[in-house]
Design an enzyme around this catalytic site. Structure first.
Site, PDB file in Angstrom:
ATOM      1  N   ARG A   1      24.580  52.964  60.765  1.00 20.55           N
ATOM      2  CA  ARG A   1      23.757  52.825  61.249  1.00 20.55           C
ATOM      3  C   ARG A   1      23.314  51.300  60.728  1.00 20.55           C
ATOM      4  O   ARG A   1      22.235  50.701  62.139  1.00 20.55           O
ATOM      5  CB  ARG A   1      22.796  53.718  59.868  1.00 20.55           C
ATOM      6  CG  ARG A   1      22.946  54.877  59.434  1.00 20.55           C
ATOM      7  CD  ARG A   1      21.910  55.938  60.752  1.00 20.55           C
ATOM      8  NE  ARG A   1      20.581  55.490  61.455  1.00 20.55           N
ATOM      9  CZ  ARG A   1      19.903  56.619  61.775  1.00 20.55           C
ATOM     10  NH1 ARG A   1      20.434  57.752  62.172  1.00 20.55           N
ATOM     11  NH2 ARG A   1      18.244  56.243  62.025  1.00 20.55           N
TER      12      ARG A   1
ATOM     13  N   PHE B   1       7.776  65.236  70.192  1.00 23.65           N
ATOM     14  CA  PHE B   1       9.397  64.142  71.269  1.00 23.65           C
ATOM     15  C   PHE B   1      10.140  65.482  72.094  1.00 23.65           C
ATOM     16  O   PHE B   1      11.328  64.845  72.092  1.00 23.65           O
ATOM     17  CB  PHE B   1       9.326  63.425  70.913  1.00 23.65           C
ATOM     18  CG  PHE B   1      10.263  62.531  69.651  1.00 23.65           C
ATOM     19  CD1 PHE B   1      11.527  63.194  69.042  1.00 23.65           C
ATOM     20  CD2 PHE B   1       9.860  62.289  68.358  1.00 23.65           C
ATOM     21  CE1 PHE B   1      11.839  62.975  68.458  1.00 23.65           C
ATOM     22  CE2 PHE B   1      10.023  62.267  67.171  1.00 23.65           C
ATOM     23  CZ  PHE B   1      11.161  62.494  66.912  1.00 23.65           C
TER      24      PHE B   1
ATOM     25  N   TYR C   1      19.281  68.787  67.513  1.00 22.44           N
ATOM     26  CA  TYR C   1      18.106  68.317  67.634  1.00 22.44           C
ATOM     27  C   TYR C   1      16.870  69.386  66.686  1.00 22.44           C
ATOM     28  O   TYR C   1      15.417  69.115  66.665  1.00 22.44           O
ATOM     29  CB  TYR C   1      17.037  67.069  68.528  1.00 22.44           C
ATOM     30  CG  TYR C   1      18.142  66.470  68.953  1.00 22.44           C
ATOM     31  CD1 TYR C   1      17.734  65.377  67.780  1.00 22.44           C
ATOM     32  CD2 TYR C   1      18.050  66.236  70.094  1.00 22.44           C
ATOM     33  CE1 TYR C   1      18.777  64.240  68.088  1.00 22.44           C
ATOM     34  CE2 TYR C   1      19.687  65.185  70.434  1.00 22.44           C
ATOM     35  CZ  TYR C   1      19.325  63.459  69.427  1.00 22.44           C
ATOM     36  OH  TYR C   1      19.621  62.281  69.306  1.00 22.44           O
TER      37      TYR C   1
ATOM     38  N   LYS D   1      24.656  58.036  74.430  1.00 21.60           N
ATOM     39  CA  LYS D   1      23.549  59.102  74.978  1.00 21.60           C
ATOM     40  C   LYS D   1      23.791  59.165  76.557  1.00 21.60           C
ATOM     41  O   LYS D   1      24.059  58.309  76.808  1.00 21.60           O
ATOM     42  CB  LYS D   1      22.093  58.263  74.160  1.00 21.60           C
ATOM     43  CG  LYS D   1      22.446  58.883  72.935  1.00 21.60           C
ATOM     44  CD  LYS D   1      20.492  58.585  72.531  1.00 21.60           C
ATOM     45  CE  LYS D   1      20.119  58.859  71.153  1.00 21.60           C
ATOM     46  NZ  LYS D   1      19.079  59.044  70.477  1.00 21.60           N
TER      47      LYS D   1
ATOM     48  N   GLU E   1      27.634  67.244  61.644  1.00 18.07           N
ATOM     49  CA  GLU E   1      27.235  66.826  63.095  1.00 18.07           C
ATOM     50  C   GLU E   1      28.713  67.066  63.515  1.00 18.07           C
ATOM     51  O   GLU E   1      28.806  66.687  64.708  1.00 18.07           O
ATOM     52  CB  GLU E   1      26.385  65.308  62.854  1.00 18.07           C
ATOM     53  CG  GLU E   1      25.296  65.677  62.788  1.00 18.07           C
ATOM     54  CD  GLU E   1      24.313  64.502  62.849  1.00 18.07           C
ATOM     55  OE1 GLU E   1      23.156  65.029  62.781  1.00 18.07           O
ATOM     56  OE2 GLU E   1      24.188  63.464  63.205  1.00 18.07           O
TER      57      GLU E   1
ATOM     58  N   ASN F   1      17.795  55.623  73.397  1.00 12.94           N
ATOM     59  CA  ASN F   1      18.258  54.274  72.963  1.00 12.94           C
ATOM     60  C   ASN F   1      19.827  54.493  72.347  1.00 12.94           C
ATOM     61  O   ASN F   1      19.798  53.498  71.338  1.00 12.94           O
ATOM     62  CB  ASN F   1      17.544  54.290  71.053  1.00 12.94           C
ATOM     63  CG  ASN F   1      18.147  55.267  70.610  1.00 12.94           C
ATOM     64  OD1 ASN F   1      18.042  56.753  70.922  1.00 12.94           O
ATOM     65  ND2 ASN F   1      17.046  55.912  69.248  1.00 12.94           N
TER      66      ASN F   1
ATOM     67  N   HIS G   1      23.521  58.016  69.064  1.00  9.66           N
ATOM     68  CA  HIS G   1      23.401  58.131  67.893  1.00  9.66           C
ATOM     69  C   HIS G   1      23.530  58.288  66.843  1.00  9.66           C
ATOM     70  O   HIS G   1      24.781  57.728  66.600  1.00  9.66           O
ATOM     71  CB  HIS G   1      22.981  60.162  67.780  1.00  9.66           C
ATOM     72  CG  HIS G   1      22.310  61.094  67.043  1.00  9.66           C
ATOM     73  ND1 HIS G   1      21.661  61.860  66.638  1.00  9.66           N
ATOM     74  CD2 HIS G   1      24.031  61.295  65.947  1.00  9.66           C
ATOM     75  CE1 HIS G   1      21.673  62.126  65.383  1.00  9.66           C
ATOM     76  NE2 HIS G   1      23.344  62.664  65.062  1.00  9.66           N
TER      77      HIS G   1
HETATM   78  P1  ADP Z   1      17.320  58.435  64.735  1.00  7.35           P
HETATM   79  O1  ADP Z   1      18.014  58.833  66.210  1.00  7.35           O
HETATM   80  O2  ADP Z   1      17.629  56.639  64.699  1.00  7.35           O
HETATM   81  O3  ADP Z   1      18.024  58.708  63.658  1.00  7.35           O
HETATM   82  P2  ADP Z   1      15.517  60.292  64.738  1.00  7.35           P
HETATM   83  O4  ADP Z   1      16.203  61.309  64.228  1.00  7.35           O
HETATM   84  O5  ADP Z   1      14.070  59.816  64.261  1.00  7.35           O
HETATM   85  O6  ADP Z   1      16.141  58.548  65.016  1.00  7.35           O
HETATM   86  O7  ADP Z   1      14.697  60.403  65.968  1.00  7.35           O
HETATM   87  C1  ADP Z   1      15.336  61.140  66.681  1.00  7.35           C
HETATM   88  C2  ADP Z   1      15.812  60.534  68.762  1.00  7.35           C
HETATM   89  O8  ADP Z   1      14.768  60.999  68.510  1.00  7.35           O
HETATM   90  C3  ADP Z   1      15.591  59.425  68.148  1.00  7.35           C
HETATM   91  O9  ADP Z   1      17.121  58.564  68.475  1.00  7.35           O
HETATM   92  C4  ADP Z   1      15.380  59.226  69.642  1.00  7.35           C
HETATM   93  O10 ADP Z   1      16.390  58.827  70.569  1.00  7.35           O
HETATM   94  C5  ADP Z   1      14.225  59.861  69.893  1.00  7.35           C
HETATM   95  N1  ADP Z   1      12.829  59.480  69.322  1.00  7.35           N
HETATM   96  C6  ADP Z   1      12.474  59.516  67.930  1.00  7.35           C
HETATM   97  N2  ADP Z   1      10.739  59.304  68.131  1.00  7.35           N
HETATM   98  C7  ADP Z   1      10.662  59.684  69.092  1.00  7.35           C
HETATM   99  C8  ADP Z   1       9.860  58.429  69.587  1.00  7.35           C
HETATM  100  N3  ADP Z   1       8.228  58.546  69.083  1.00  7.35           N
HETATM  101  N4  ADP Z   1       9.393  58.704  71.314  1.00  7.35           N
HETATM  102  C9  ADP Z   1      10.825  59.418  72.000  1.00  7.35           C
HETATM  103  N5  ADP Z   1      11.406  59.530  71.514  1.00  7.35           N
HETATM  104  C10 ADP Z   1      11.955  59.649  70.857  1.00  7.35           C
HETATM  105 MG    MG Z   2      18.177  61.317  62.914  1.00  8.40          MG
END
Ligand code: ADP
Ligand code: MG
Length: 136
Positions: A85, A57, A49, A9, A126, A112, A115
């Protein structure tokens, strides 16, 4: 062999840790079958997304993911989805285990670092979002 998609990212590319993250992925036994650096358009980020479009968010996430270049990496390995993961750790770096990519490199739950696909089916979908089969 399963496929899964990594996106390094914008926060991680800004920190210049894309090389370190790629090395961690290789050291964990994944084959890189496709890799490209690109700057996502808003349209691409919204579509990628889309499953989160009702979440509070979503708009911030789209802004963040289009704030700078990303590196998309198509990965292949047995059990690739679950193993990747485990390598990246929990969404929130505060909850990610020691030694995981997010623990090492993430700034926050949003920024974070990487992805990862969440299921075998989505891994295929994807990878196909960013790579034509002829590129892999
Ligand atoms: P992951 O990437 O671990 O699969 P999710 O699919 O739940 O997580 O969410 C997609 C992305 O959205 C996350 O990687 C993160 O960048 C963002 N995200 C998720 N939850 C939050 C939150 N509560 N606040 C801000 N950003 C979030
Ligand atoms: Mg996800």
């Amino acid at each position: 062999m399963e496929r899964t998609l990594c996106i390094i990212k914008p926060d991680a590319v800004k920190k210049k840790v894309q090389g370190s993250i790629t090395q961690m992925i290789l050291d964990a036994g994944f084959n890189i079958i496709g890799m490209k650096m690109l700057h996502l358009s808003k349209k691409q980020a919204r579509k990628f997304y889309e499953v989160h479009k009702e979440r509070p968010f979503y708009n911030d996430l789209v802004d963040f993911m289009t704030s700078g270049p990303v590196v998309t990496i198509a990965l292949e390995k047995e059990n690739a989805v679950a193993d990747y993961r485990n390598l990246i750790g929990a969404t929130d770096p505060a909850e990610a285990k020691d030694g995981t990519v997010r623990k090492l490199f993430a700034n926050s739950k949003q920024e974070n670092a990487v992805h990862g696909s969440d299921s075998v089916e989505n891994g295929k979908i994807e990878v196909g979002f960013f790579f034509a089969e002829s590129e892999l």
